[in-house]
Scaffold this active site. Structure first.
Site, short mmCIF file in Angstrom:
data_model
loop_
_atom_site.label_atom_id
_atom_site.label_comp_id
_atom_site.label_asym_id
_atom_site.label_seq_id
_atom_site.Cartn_x
_atom_site.Cartn_y
_atom_site.Cartn_z
N LYS A 57 1.11 33.43 -2.12
CA LYS A 57 1.76 33.15 -0.84
C LYS A 57 3.27 33.09 -1.01
O LYS A 57 3.78 32.52 -1.99
CB LYS A 57 1.22 31.83 -0.29
CG LYS A 57 1.73 31.43 1.08
CD LYS A 57 1.05 30.14 1.53
CE LYS A 57 1.53 29.69 2.89
NZ LYS A 57 0.81 28.47 3.36
N SER A 126 -1.10 28.50 7.73
CA SER A 126 0.05 29.32 7.44
C SER A 126 -0.18 30.38 6.36
O SER A 126 0.66 31.26 6.16
CB SER A 126 1.21 28.42 6.99
OG SER A 126 0.86 27.68 5.82
N SER A 150 -3.89 24.84 6.46
CA SER A 150 -3.41 26.20 6.19
C SER A 150 -4.13 26.97 5.10
O SER A 150 -3.79 28.12 4.82
CB SER A 150 -1.91 26.15 5.86
OG SER A 150 -1.18 25.73 6.99
#
Length: 425
Positions: A57, A126, A150
């Protein structure tokens, strides 16, 4: 895209590159992929993840790849060193495949990633790009972070597995903070076997033995008794999500698993009020200085969060942290007499459009309390959007939760791979 011929010797990596080349113009999972993996292959050590491509990420620092935190403010940012988790993955032999899209600073301003099951819908956030990349079959493992929901929510929305460890088990050094008292690192995976491997070799640092093969882990461990958590907000849950959850409970009961209602000691709205206060204040402290003078470059949700955090005094924040400490001290009480707690991952399936990443309220209790959580695919809706079941375990008993989740997965519908647009051409 041209790649060094040395990667032909690594079948997994070659397959991942081919899939990303074919699909990412549609899905927009990645912010960066190296043009050449030869240096990583040369440097790779022999370990439990040797040759496994893992997506990271874009909230997590990488010394050899840009890290933008999903923000135009940091579009040229190049960290000096890897985050702790990236170093550990490399030490285990993994290949860092690329950086995946995150919402801005892991809050609510979404990037371009779409849901592989239906590209008109959000993949969740997210950890948007990580969930989509696993769902599309590009990689089997992707790193995510969770401050509210997330990891669990995007995994659920994209029909794959998510694992959020007990709070604090994975150091967040080198991960841009959103709210340090709440931030977790986690894994989005194609199969819970990979979560067990990551737990054994990364989270527990070898203190726990990993399953030697997917077959060894495949049966999981059948729970005797599960707690069922609905909360005061159940009437507001989308009806088909309720029906899917009730169907899961019937399947469990048919297999002889006792299912009993539980609460978590406080109403979910109490958890919500506390988490929003802590998160906003800590986000203000973590982000405001870095964007000072360039606030026009960040999204409206982030500006709103920072403005709210600025109104919370140090005294109010300290009081909230004291309340959090008290809650975490008693967090395992709700799990007395049950092997895990089952609940939904989100009140809806993946929302249409990319403006909103979905409701994470049912992820909030496990995050706030710092309990381990796993998302397991549990079917799909009439419009072919995945449902997810969330299982919550005792603190620092992550492997037991993973084994329970694996067994539960064996009695739930198996989701076929999404029919990706590129596959139809």
């Amino acid at each position: 895209m041209m790649h060094n011929s040395n990667i032909e010797t690594n079948t997994r990596l070659h397959t991942a590159i081919a899939a990303a080349d074919r699909l990412d113009n549609t899905l927009h999972c990645f912010t960066f992929r190296p043009a050449d993996y030869a240096s990583q292959i040369t440097a790779a050590v022999c370990g439990p993840l040797t040759g496994i491509p893992i997506a990271v990420k874009d909230l997590i620092d990488t010394a050899d790849m840009p890290t933008t935190y999903g923000s135009a403010v940091f579009q040229d940012n190049q960290p000096e060193k890897d985050a702790w988790i990236v170093t550990k993955l490399k030490e285990a032999g993994a290949i860092i495949f690329g950086k995946t899209v995150t919402t801005e600073f892991a809050w609510r301003d979404a990037g371009p990633t779409v849901n592989p099951w239906n590209t008109a819908h959000t993949p969740g956030g997210s950890s948007s790009g990580s969930a989509a990349a696993v769902s599309a079959g590009i990689v089997d493992i992707a790193l995510g972070t969770q401050t509210v929901g997330s990891v669990i929510r995007p995994a659920s929305y994209c029909g794959v597995y998510g694992y959020k460890p007990t709070f604090g088990l994975i150091p967040t050094e080198g991960v841009h903070e959103l709210a340090g008292s709440l931030d977790h690192l986690g894994f989005i995976v194609s199969d819970l076997y990979w979560a067990a491997v990551c737990f054994a070799h990364i989270v527990s640092d070898g203190a726990i033995s990993a399953p030697s093969s997917p077959g060894q882990f495949a049966p999981g461990i059948k729970p005797r008794r599960l707690g069922i958590y609905r909360s005061s907000q159940w009437p507001y849950v989308q009806s088909d999500v309720q029906q899917n959850f009730d169907g899961v409970i019937r399947r469990l009961a048919a297999q002889g698993v006792e299912c009993v209602p539980v609460d978590l000691g406080h109403d979910i709205l109490t958890f919500s009020a506390l988490i929003s206060k802590i998160l906003a204040r800590e986000a203000y402290m973590a982000i405001s200085e870095g964007i000072a003078g360039r606030e026009n470059l960040v999204g409206p949700y982030l500006r709103e969060l920072i403005a709210f955090g600025k109104t919370i005094s140090a005294q109010q924040h300290e009081a909230a942290l004291n309340q959090l400490t008290d809650l975490r001290a008693e967090r395992d009480i709700a799990l007395q007499g049950v092997d895990a707690i089952a609940t939904i991952t989100s009140p809806t399936t993946a929302l249409k459009g990319l403006e909103k990443t979905g409701d994470a309220s049912f992820c909030m209790p496990a995050t706030l309390l710092g309990l381990p959580a796993v998302s397991v695919p549990s079917g799909f809706s009439d419009d072919f959007l995945p449902y997810g079941l969330q299982l919550i375990g005792r603190s620092h008993d992550d492997l037991a939760l993973l084994n329970t989740a694996q067994w539960v997965s064996t009695i739930l519908p198996t989701l076929a791979a999404p029919a990706l647009p590129s596959d139809k051409m």
